[in-house]
Motif scaffolding. Sequence first.
Motif, PDB file in Angstrom:
ATOM      1  N   ASP A 139     -11.096 -70.525 -65.668  1.00 18.72           N
ATOM      2  CA  ASP A 139      -9.994 -69.703 -66.426  1.00 18.72           C
ATOM      3  C   ASP A 139     -11.034 -68.640 -67.351  1.00 18.72           C
ATOM      4  OD1 ASP A 139      -7.547 -69.923 -66.686  1.00 18.72           O
ATOM      5  OD2 ASP A 139      -7.429 -70.895 -68.527  1.00 18.72           O
ATOM      6  N   ASP A 140     -12.020 -69.118 -67.684  1.00 21.17           N
ATOM      7  CA  ASP A 140     -13.046 -68.041 -68.240  1.00 21.17           C
ATOM      8  C   ASP A 140     -13.638 -67.088 -67.338  1.00 21.17           C
ATOM      9  OD1 ASP A 140     -13.217 -69.566 -70.688  1.00 21.17           O
ATOM     10  OD2 ASP A 140     -14.824 -70.913 -69.868  1.00 21.17           O
ATOM     11  N   CYS A 141     -13.942 -67.394 -66.036  1.00 21.45           N
ATOM     12  CA  CYS A 141     -14.204 -66.346 -65.095  1.00 21.45           C
ATOM     13  C   CYS A 141     -13.177 -65.354 -64.977  1.00 21.45           C
ATOM     14  CB  CYS A 141     -14.353 -67.035 -63.873  1.00 21.45           C
ATOM     15  SG  CYS A 141     -16.117 -68.119 -63.930  1.00 21.45           S
TER      16      CYS A 141
ATOM     17  N   HIS B 247     -11.497 -63.681 -67.024  1.00 20.14           N
ATOM     18  CA  HIS B 247     -11.350 -62.721 -67.942  1.00 20.14           C
ATOM     19  C   HIS B 247     -12.575 -61.748 -68.000  1.00 20.14           C
ATOM     20  CE1 HIS B 247      -8.292 -64.684 -70.127  1.00 20.14           C
ATOM     21  NE2 HIS B 247      -8.810 -65.477 -69.913  1.00 20.14           N
ATOM     22  N   VAL B 248     -13.293 -61.669 -66.522  1.00 22.68           N
ATOM     23  CA  VAL B 248     -14.529 -60.993 -66.408  1.00 22.68           C
ATOM     24  C   VAL B 248     -14.352 -60.159 -65.274  1.00 22.68           C
ATOM     25  CG1 VAL B 248     -16.912 -60.993 -65.870  1.00 22.68           C
ATOM     26  CG2 VAL B 248     -16.198 -62.977 -67.361  1.00 22.68           C
ATOM     27  N   ALA B 249     -14.715 -58.797 -65.420  1.00 19.72           N
ATOM     28  CA  ALA B 249     -14.703 -57.627 -64.013  1.00 19.72           C
ATOM     29  C   ALA B 249     -15.904 -58.163 -63.568  1.00 19.72           C
ATOM     30  CB  ALA B 249     -14.432 -56.427 -64.770  1.00 19.72           C
ATOM     31  N   TRP B 250     -15.533 -58.639 -62.388  1.00 18.95           N
ATOM     32  CA  TRP B 250     -16.756 -59.098 -61.411  1.00 18.95           C
ATOM     33  C   TRP B 250     -16.750 -58.068 -60.225  1.00 18.95           C
ATOM     34  CZ3 TRP B 250     -19.568 -62.961 -62.875  1.00 18.95           C
ATOM     35  CH2 TRP B 250     -19.094 -63.891 -63.625  1.00 18.95           C
TER      36      TRP B 250
ATOM     37  N   HIS C 142     -24.224 -69.684 -69.171  1.00 20.51           N
ATOM     38  CA  HIS C 142     -22.688 -69.781 -68.757  1.00 20.51           C
ATOM     39  C   HIS C 142     -22.376 -70.660 -67.668  1.00 20.51           C
ATOM     40  CE1 HIS C 142     -23.556 -65.434 -70.194  1.00 20.51           C
ATOM     41  NE2 HIS C 142     -22.258 -65.559 -71.041  1.00 20.51           N
ATOM     42  N   TYR C 143     -23.002 -71.664 -67.489  1.00 23.75           N
ATOM     43  CA  TYR C 143     -22.936 -72.730 -66.542  1.00 23.75           C
ATOM     44  C   TYR C 143     -21.623 -73.837 -66.770  1.00 23.75           C
ATOM     45  CZ  TYR C 143     -24.587 -76.524 -69.477  1.00 23.75           C
ATOM     46  OH  TYR C 143     -24.776 -77.574 -70.650  1.00 23.75           O
TER      47      TYR C 143
END
Length: 89
Positions: free
Chosen positions: A63-65, A67-70, A57-58
């Motif tokens: 924007d991609d990040c 959409h992730v629940a961190w 995922h480098y």
Amino acid sequence: MLPQIATNFNDGASTSVRVRTVQRTVINIGSRSRSPTRVPLLTARYNALLLSWARQHYHWTADDCKHVAWSDESRFELYRTDARVRVWR
């Protein structure tokens, strides 16, 4: 633990000490109160999996990040008392 130390000392001594005196003495000799570790340390296999995921995922953009629940595994309390256990080391 500190109240137990003070009680043990007071049982056999002609003078008594307060818990705060014991705490101050323990701090002065270099010990600190810490939360005990409740999770195992990272294994070599888990480190390899993390590295593999990071390499896959480098190229992600901000924007991609989004959409992730961190999760940073933070603790949130509704009330002041959390009943955490402390250890002296």
